[in-house]
Design an enzyme around this catalytic site. Structure first.
Site, PDB file in Angstrom:
ATOM      1  N   HIS A   4      -0.718  15.891 -18.521  1.00  0.00           N
ATOM      2  CA  HIS A   4      -0.673  14.431 -18.388  1.00  0.00           C
ATOM      3  C   HIS A   4      -2.033  13.748 -18.520  1.00  0.00           C
ATOM      4  O   HIS A   4      -2.136  12.533 -18.368  1.00  0.00           O
ATOM      5  CB  HIS A   4      -0.047  14.044 -17.041  1.00  0.00           C
ATOM      6  N   ARG A  24      -5.973  -1.053 -11.901  1.00  0.00           N
ATOM      7  CA  ARG A  24      -7.015  -1.037 -10.863  1.00  0.00           C
ATOM      8  C   ARG A  24      -8.105  -0.031 -11.231  1.00  0.00           C
ATOM      9  O   ARG A  24      -9.280  -0.239 -10.932  1.00  0.00           O
ATOM     10  CB  ARG A  24      -6.431  -0.656  -9.504  1.00  0.00           C
ATOM     11  N   ARG A  87      -8.318   8.483  -2.364  1.00  0.00           N
ATOM     12  CA  ARG A  87      -7.321   7.472  -2.739  1.00  0.00           C
ATOM     13  C   ARG A  87      -7.780   6.112  -2.232  1.00  0.00           C
ATOM     14  O   ARG A  87      -8.245   5.984  -1.094  1.00  0.00           O
ATOM     15  CB  ARG A  87      -5.954   7.844  -2.145  1.00  0.00           C
ATOM     16  N   GLY A  89      -6.018   2.433  -1.919  1.00  0.00           N
ATOM     17  CA  GLY A  89      -4.730   1.782  -2.139  1.00  0.00           C
ATOM     18  C   GLY A  89      -4.434   0.715  -1.120  1.00  0.00           C
ATOM     19  O   GLY A  89      -5.329   0.234  -0.420  1.00  0.00           O
ATOM     20  N   THR A  90      -3.160   0.342  -1.066  1.00  0.00           N
ATOM     21  CA  THR A  90      -2.721  -0.654  -0.091  1.00  0.00           C
ATOM     22  C   THR A  90      -1.639  -0.032   0.790  1.00  0.00           C
ATOM     23  O   THR A  90      -1.062   1.002   0.456  1.00  0.00           O
ATOM     24  CB  THR A  90      -2.136  -1.899  -0.792  1.00  0.00           C
ATOM     25  N   MET A 179       2.666   5.319   0.182  1.00  0.00           N
ATOM     26  CA  MET A 179       3.594   6.217  -0.502  1.00  0.00           C
ATOM     27  C   MET A 179       2.971   7.462  -1.163  1.00  0.00           C
ATOM     28  O   MET A 179       3.635   8.143  -1.940  1.00  0.00           O
ATOM     29  CB  MET A 179       4.396   5.420  -1.550  1.00  0.00           C
ATOM     30  N   SER A 202      -2.030  -4.815   2.914  1.00  0.00           N
ATOM     31  CA  SER A 202      -1.634  -5.923   2.030  1.00  0.00           C
ATOM     32  C   SER A 202      -0.518  -6.756   2.635  1.00  0.00           C
ATOM     33  O   SER A 202      -0.337  -7.919   2.272  1.00  0.00           O
ATOM     34  CB  SER A 202      -1.169  -5.370   0.678  1.00  0.00           C
ATOM     35  N   ASP A 203       0.244  -6.163   3.571  1.00  0.00           N
ATOM     36  CA  ASP A 203       1.351  -6.899   4.183  1.00  0.00           C
ATOM     37  C   ASP A 203       1.663  -6.297   5.545  1.00  0.00           C
ATOM     38  O   ASP A 203       1.298  -5.159   5.822  1.00  0.00           O
ATOM     39  CB  ASP A 203       2.596  -6.857   3.281  1.00  0.00           C
TER      40      ASP A 203
HETATM   41  N1  HPA Z   1       5.703   0.186   2.030  1.00  0.00           N
HETATM   42  C1  HPA Z   1       5.246   1.201   1.321  1.00  0.00           C
HETATM   43  N2  HPA Z   1       4.102   1.160   0.674  1.00  0.00           N
HETATM   44  C2  HPA Z   1       3.380   0.047   0.733  1.00  0.00           C
HETATM   45  C3  HPA Z   1       3.806  -1.047   1.453  1.00  0.00           C
HETATM   46  C4  HPA Z   1       5.010  -0.970   2.136  1.00  0.00           C
HETATM   47  O1  HPA Z   1       5.440  -1.919   2.793  1.00  0.00           O
HETATM   48  N3  HPA Z   1       2.869  -2.027   1.316  1.00  0.00           N
HETATM   49  C5  HPA Z   1       1.896  -1.519   0.533  1.00  0.00           C
HETATM   50  N4  HPA Z   1       2.206  -0.269   0.176  1.00  0.00           N
END
Ligand code: HPA
Length: 233
Positions: A4, A24, A87, A89-90, A179, A202-203
């Site tokens: 890959h 990104r 890594r 990430g968010t 994830m 991020s949330d």
């Molecule tokens: N769930 C899984 N992965 C994420 C989330 C989430 O709410 N927000 C950012 N990555």
């Protein structure tokens, strides 16, 4: 080249940053690295090598979820001898005192993925970050004045999951959900390499609070500097 990744041997540095989103990876390479060369565009999963403060660093998109990151990190370690994998990430927070824009360093990564059970004959394995990388990232993050949290994160197989008991996970100390990290930590251990996940919130899954895209970008940039500083020390 591997299945890959189209890079030739030697084109990937021994230290690599791993965002999920290949765009990104492009952004990180163009914004933070010098003398950049693109080594991969197979499946548009872009990979670049350049330098940061004179040290050779690569950055590779991994895609979303355990199966995708498992493919890329296995090939990076097995075929390209990558030693340090970070890594970037968010994640979605699930603790009340974790706020959007906080930066989380994943000390360990619990998971509902079957990856560890498959690899370790049903053992409830505890995927763990490399302490040396974690310590360096923590020091760099503190020096940069970030709101840092270090702890257990949860690597979920499903982004959309009506059945998930986030409150239960929070009761057991999980800070946030993402994830990929459990796969990164387990596979790095298998290959005796160093791995770490650094994540911006991020949330907020429980409160529904979210960051604006501008805020996300600023926090993301802060996190990348922390990752790069940890990578070169
Ligand atoms: N769930 C899984 N992965 C994420 C989330 C989430 O709410 N927000 C950012 N990555």
């Amino acid at each position: 080249m591997s299945v890959h990744i189209s890079a030739k041997k030697g084109e990937i540095a021994d230290t690599i940053l791993l965002p999920g989103d290949p765009l990104r990876a492009k952004y990180i390479a163009e914004t933070f690295l010098e003398d950049v060369v693109q080594y991969n565009e197979v499946r548009n999963m872009f990979g670049y090598t350049g330098t940061y403060k004179g040290k050779r660093i690569s950055v590779q998109g991994t895609g979303m979820g355990v199966p995708s990151i498992a493919i890329y990190v296995t090939e990076l370690m097995q075929e390209y001898d990558v030693q340090k994998l970070i890594r970037v990430g968010t994640c979605g927070a699930i603790q009340k005192d974790v706020k959007v824009r906080d930066v989380i360093i994943g000390q360990s990564a619990s998971t509902d993925s079957s990856l560890n059970k498959v690899l370790l004959n049903d053992l409830a394995y505890a995927p763990t970050a490399d302490f040396d990388l974690l310590y360096k990232a923590y020091e760099a993050g503190k020096a940069a004045g970030l709101n840092l949290r270090v702890g257990n994160i949860f690597t979920a197989d499903l982004f959309y999951n009506d059945e998930a008991d986030y409150k239960k996970w929070a009761d057991y100390g999980i800070l946030a959900v993402e994830m990929e990290s459990a796969a990164l930590y387990t596979l790095a251990a298998k290959f005796n390499r160093q791995a770490l996940s650094i994540l911006t919130v991020s949330d907020h899954i429980l409160t529904g609070e979210a960051t604006s895209s501008e805020e996300r970008q600023t926090t993301f940039n802060d996190m990348i500097v922390v990752a790069l500083e940890a990578a070169i020390q």
